[in-house]
Write a protein that holds these residues in place. Structure first.
Motif, PDB file in Angstrom:
ATOM      1  N   UNK A 192       0.831  -1.207   0.000  1.00 52.04           N
ATOM      2  CA  UNK A 192       0.000   0.000   0.000  1.00 52.04           C
ATOM      3  C   UNK A 192       0.862   1.252   0.000  1.00 52.04           C
ATOM      4  N   UNK A 193       1.947   1.239   0.769  1.00 51.47           N
ATOM      5  CA  UNK A 193       2.856   2.391   0.767  1.00 51.47           C
ATOM      6  C   UNK A 193       3.558   2.532  -0.579  1.00 51.47           C
ATOM      7  N   UNK A 194       3.849   1.400  -1.217  1.00 55.21           N
ATOM      8  CA  UNK A 194       4.554   1.434  -2.498  1.00 55.21           C
ATOM      9  C   UNK A 194       3.694   2.022  -3.617  1.00 55.21           C
ATOM     10  N   UNK A 195       2.384   2.065  -3.419  1.00 57.28           N
ATOM     11  CA  UNK A 195       1.520   2.661  -4.441  1.00 57.28           C
ATOM     12  C   UNK A 195       1.839   4.140  -4.658  1.00 57.28           C
ATOM     13  N   UNK A 196       2.506   4.771  -3.706  1.00 57.53           N
ATOM     14  CA  UNK A 196       2.910   6.161  -3.896  1.00 57.53           C
ATOM     15  C   UNK A 196       3.923   6.300  -5.025  1.00 57.53           C
ATOM     16  N   UNK A 197       4.668   5.244  -5.319  1.00 57.38           N
ATOM     17  CA  UNK A 197       5.653   5.281  -6.403  1.00 57.38           C
ATOM     18  C   UNK A 197       5.114   4.669  -7.705  1.00 57.38           C
ATOM     19  N   UNK A 198       3.971   4.008  -7.623  1.00 58.69           N
ATOM     20  CA  UNK A 198       3.414   3.366  -8.813  1.00 58.69           C
ATOM     21  C   UNK A 198       2.446   4.323  -9.511  1.00 58.69           C
ATOM     22  N   UNK A 199       2.552   4.476 -10.824  1.00 55.23           N
ATOM     23  CA  UNK A 199       1.653   5.413 -11.503  1.00 55.23           C
ATOM     24  C   UNK A 199       1.369   5.048 -12.955  1.00 55.23           C
ATOM     25  N   UNK A 200       1.323   3.773 -13.271  1.00 54.69           N
ATOM     26  CA  UNK A 200       0.889   3.339 -14.603  1.00 54.69           C
ATOM     27  C   UNK A 200      -0.510   2.745 -14.441  1.00 54.69           C
ATOM     28  N   UNK A 201      -1.513   3.550 -14.790  1.00 57.32           N
ATOM     29  CA  UNK A 201      -2.905   3.168 -14.546  1.00 57.32           C
ATOM     30  C   UNK A 201      -3.672   3.062 -15.861  1.00 57.32           C
ATOM     31  N   UNK A 202      -4.699   2.220 -15.839  1.00 58.76           N
ATOM     32  CA  UNK A 202      -5.666   2.164 -16.934  1.00 58.76           C
ATOM     33  C   UNK A 202      -6.983   2.724 -16.394  1.00 58.76           C
ATOM     34  N   UNK A 203      -7.278   3.970 -16.781  1.00 56.71           N
ATOM     35  CA  UNK A 203      -8.498   4.604 -16.270  1.00 56.71           C
ATOM     36  C   UNK A 203      -9.738   4.052 -16.960  1.00 56.71           C
ATOM     37  N   UNK A 204      -9.659   3.795 -18.250  1.00 56.07           N
ATOM     38  CA  UNK A 204     -10.754   3.169 -18.991  1.00 56.07           C
ATOM     39  C   UNK A 204     -10.197   2.685 -20.324  1.00 56.07           C
ATOM     40  N   UNK A 205     -11.006   1.898 -21.005  1.00 57.39           N
ATOM     41  CA  UNK A 205     -10.583   1.282 -22.259  1.00 57.39           C
ATOM     42  C   UNK A 205     -10.798   2.245 -23.419  1.00 57.39           C
ATOM     43  N   UNK A 206      -9.778   2.387 -24.253  1.00 51.32           N
ATOM     44  CA  UNK A 206      -9.888   3.235 -25.448  1.00 51.32           C
ATOM     45  C   UNK A 206      -9.898   2.410 -26.732  1.00 51.32           C
ATOM     46  N   UNK A 207     -10.130   1.107 -26.610  1.00 54.10           N
ATOM     47  CA  UNK A 207     -10.202   0.277 -27.807  1.00 54.10           C
ATOM     48  C   UNK A 207     -11.448   0.626 -28.613  1.00 54.10           C
ATOM     49  N   UNK A 208     -11.508   0.159 -29.846  1.00 54.08           N
ATOM     50  CA  UNK A 208     -12.556   0.577 -30.790  1.00 54.08           C
ATOM     51  C   UNK A 208     -13.962   0.337 -30.257  1.00 54.08           C
ATOM     52  N   UNK A 209     -14.189  -0.784 -29.592  1.00 50.12           N
ATOM     53  CA  UNK A 209     -15.549  -1.108 -29.181  1.00 50.12           C
ATOM     54  C   UNK A 209     -15.959  -0.408 -27.885  1.00 50.12           C
ATOM     55  N   UNK A 210     -15.110   0.461 -27.331  1.00 41.96           N
ATOM     56  CA  UNK A 210     -15.466   1.197 -26.126  1.00 41.96           C
ATOM     57  C   UNK A 210     -15.434   2.713 -26.350  1.00 41.96           C
ATOM     58  N   UNK A 211     -15.339   3.173 -27.585  1.00 42.12           N
ATOM     59  CA  UNK A 211     -15.180   4.604 -27.799  1.00 42.12           C
ATOM     60  C   UNK A 211     -16.479   5.368 -27.549  1.00 42.12           C
ATOM     61  N   UNK A 212     -17.615   4.830 -28.003  1.00 41.03           N
ATOM     62  CA  UNK A 212     -18.869   5.555 -27.935  1.00 41.03           C
ATOM     63  C   UNK A 212     -19.727   5.054 -26.782  1.00 41.03           C
ATOM     64  N   UNK A 213     -20.224   5.990 -25.974  1.00 48.94           N
ATOM     65  CA  UNK A 213     -21.183   5.667 -24.919  1.00 48.94           C
ATOM     66  C   UNK A 213     -22.409   6.532 -25.151  1.00 48.94           C
ATOM     67  N   UNK A 214     -23.567   5.904 -25.295  1.00 48.21           N
ATOM     68  CA  UNK A 214     -24.782   6.602 -25.712  1.00 48.21           C
ATOM     69  C   UNK A 214     -25.784   6.700 -24.568  1.00 48.21           C
ATOM     70  N   UNK A 215     -26.546   7.800 -24.603  1.00 49.36           N
ATOM     71  CA  UNK A 215     -27.624   8.031 -23.652  1.00 49.36           C
ATOM     72  C   UNK A 215     -28.811   8.644 -24.380  1.00 49.36           C
ATOM     73  N   UNK A 216     -29.999   8.520 -23.781  1.00 48.84           N
ATOM     74  CA  UNK A 216     -31.193   9.153 -24.341  1.00 48.84           C
ATOM     75  C   UNK A 216     -32.268   9.191 -23.261  1.00 48.84           C
ATOM     76  N   UNK A 217     -33.310   9.990 -23.517  1.00 46.16           N
ATOM     77  CA  UNK A 217     -34.421  10.071 -22.571  1.00 46.16           C
ATOM     78  C   UNK A 217     -34.805  11.503 -22.262  1.00 46.16           C
ATOM     79  N   UNK A 218     -35.807  11.661 -21.401  1.00 42.63           N
ATOM     80  CA  UNK A 218     -36.268  12.992 -21.012  1.00 42.63           C
ATOM     81  C   UNK A 218     -35.230  13.667 -20.118  1.00 42.63           C
ATOM     82  N   UNK A 219     -34.966  14.935 -20.414  1.00 49.77           N
ATOM     83  CA  UNK A 219     -34.082  15.747 -19.581  1.00 49.77           C
ATOM     84  C   UNK A 219     -34.935  16.594 -18.635  1.00 49.77           C
ATOM     85  N   UNK A 220     -34.284  17.361 -17.774  1.00 49.31           N
ATOM     86  CA  UNK A 220     -34.988  18.145 -16.766  1.00 49.31           C
ATOM     87  C   UNK A 220     -35.787  19.276 -17.412  1.00 49.31           C
TER      88      UNK A 220
END
Length: 534
Positions: A192-220
């Motif tokens: 846990x202490x060593x995580x202060x020196x670790x910084x290669x993270x994958x925040x989310x997938x940028x591959x082709x099948x994860x590029x688009x995220x869609x939403x729809x519906x009534x807004x406020x």
């Protein structure tokens, strides 16, 4: 005569309105409906007992931007290897061409694109003379946000992919960095202490099948009222002066991970003052608007921990706009109600710092790292080889206290073994966004062939100044009398961290040298509005 621009459909509602029953009209920016109106001439043919409009609007927005990320830069790595920002940091840039002395530079990371199609229906009613009530119900037909590697540059070394991305690196890079920081003889506390020196993270997938995220519906939906105490239609010695106030009601389902909703959980109060004056065939106008959003009780923007004083921002950003423009009326026939006009407009705005949805939101909340435990992200070795690089790359999720469910965890080392196994960490995707300015220009065409129908077309280009998308503070020092450790600093660990550390601060993307920044952020908007006028 239109007075007020509603908050949930700013351009479509503000531009597409016209009063056909009156013998003269204000500019679209200052137009509102009236009723029980004889224009003080007591003539039966000018008496207007009732005005009501139904106004459907279609709007299409397309946004694009470049997202970069801070990185420390040194001209010579050997000379500055002992600097805290340089030591053991694989994101350090060594390039005399980019920096002549230690400083921060911005590396290319992602390209952002957002398309949104919206259908609004606005109901407007004149209450009495220059007083109008209006209601707008918006429906988002489709909202699609996309992120991808910034790999469209033709310059050598400027393309981004899994070999150099700090957002979606390859497993090989994760394994290499983990092998430098961890080993299979470490205790859990040492890891846990060593995580202060670790910084290669994958925040989310940028591959082709994860590029688009869609939403729809009534807004406020939005309800509002507008009033003009002065009107140059009634008294041509005075300019039209009007005031308006709208309220956006947060009743649509709030968007979250694993759903398609579009509600944002914000009460929005919107005030406007505007003025216009007709001179023959032109009508210049001016307006000031102020938007005050307040996080609703079910909003992820709210205060995360009621016992904590370290959270600096607990509401969305405020916004103010100043608009100047001129409407040109080449033809108008008061007897038939025909009217044709061209509107040119420029708006300058300011958006304050605050917690908000960002272009990173949908990808963050839908990240594969959501719902990980501390035990999941700790490195596991077999014969000296890392066996869970996908999990270790998600270690960022546990470094924001407010991600722990149900209660924030300010000190991972103090967790029991059972809690490390069972407490889930999940991000709400809300970031602390830096303040910035906006500039917008638009042209509108208003076509009214009769007093009962109008068709409008508007095009707008809006530019947002570059700003940080991840800018949370570390926390806030509480009164020394309440501290167990008497000092004037923000305690990120220890007994006082639960009171002073910002529960929405994550050093992996909020700390200096790790922040994400958006630039070249432009939005094209195209609006078509029809008005059925009774």
């Amino acid at each position: 005569m239109r007075c007020y621009v509603v908050a949930s459909s700013f351009c479509a509602s503000a531009l597409g309105l016209l009063l056909a029953s009156a013998p003269a009209q204000a500019a679209e920016f200052t137009d509102l409906l009236d009723a029980a109106d004889d224009f003080d001439d007591f003539q039966e043919d000018t008496y207007d007992p009732f005005d009501f409009h139904i106004e459907p609007s279609f709007r299409f927005d397309i946004s694009s931007a470049q997202i970069t990320r801070e990185a420390p830069c040194v001209p010579d790595l050997d000379r500055f290897a002992d600097e805290p920002a340089v030591f053991n940091n694989p994101r350090v840039v060594e390039d005399e061409g980019r920096c002549s002395e230690p400083s921060m530079v911005f590396n290319r990371e992602m390209l952002y694109e957002h398309t949104r199609s919206t259908m609004d229906v606005e109901l407007r009613a004149g209450l009495y003379k220059d007083l109008e009530l209006h209601l707008t119900v918006p429906y988002v037909i489709n909202s699609a946000r996309g992120l991808k590697y910034d790999n469209e540059s033709n310059l050598p070394g400027q393309q981004v992919d899994e070999t150099n991305s700090s957002v979606d690196p390859s497993n090989a890079r994760v394994e290499q960095r983990a092998g430098q920081v961890f080993d299979d003889n470490m205790s859990i506390e040492e890891q846990l202490r060593a995580f202060d020196q670790y910084n290669v993270y994958r925040f989310f997938d940028l591959s082709d099948d994860h590029r688009q995220i869609e939403r729809s519906g009534f807004a406020d939906p939005t309800i509002g009222i507008a009033w003009a105490p002065f009107n140059d239609q009634r008294d041509d010695t005075k300019a039209t002066l009007l005031f308006g106030m709208d309220y956006t009601m947060p009743i649509a389902p709030v968007k979250e991970a694993d759903d398609k909703d579009v509600g944002e959980g914000k009460h929005v109060l919107h005030w406007k003052i505007a003025s216009s004056k007709r001179f023959d065939w032109i009508e210049p106008y001016f307006g000031i608007e102020y938007f005050l959003p307040i996080a609703a009780s079910d909003s992820p923007i709210r205060k995360v921990d009621s016992q904590n004083e370290g959270q600096v921002f607990t509401n969305p950003p405020m916004r103010g706009d100043v608009t100047i423009g001129t409407e040109f009326i080449p033809y108008q026939n008061d007897e038939t109600g025909e009217r044709y006009a061209i509107d040119l407009r420029f708006t300058m705005g300011y958006v304050s710092e605050g917690r908000d949805y960002t272009p990173l939101y949908d990808h963050m909340v839908n990240s594969d790292c959501n719902r990980k435990t501390v035990a999941d992200v700790l490195p596991k070795f077999e014969n000296g080889q890392l066996t869970n690089p996908e999990d270790v790359a998600c270690a960022w999720i546990v470094q924001r206290p407010g991600n722990a469910d149900p209660n924030p965890v300010y000190d991972l080392a103090s967790m029991s073994q059972e809690d490390r196994q069972e407490t889930l960490f999940r991000t709400d995707g809300i970031m602390t966004v830096e303040d910035y300015g906006t500039f917008a220009g638009q042209v509108g065409f208003y076509l009214q062939p009769s007093r009962y129908f109008q068709l409008n077309a508007i095009a707008q280009l809006k530019h947002r100044q570059e700003h940080f998308l991840t800018n949370a503070r570390t926390g806030r020092d509480i009164d020394n009398d309440a501290e167990e450790t008497d000092d004037d600093t923000v305690d990120l660990t220890g007994s006082d961290a639960q009171f002073e550390r910002n529960p929405v601060y994550n050093p992996t993307y909020d700390s200096s040298g790790n922040r994400f920044r958006i630039q070249e952020y432009n939005t094209w908007s195209f609006i078509v509005n029809a008005a059925l006028q009774f």
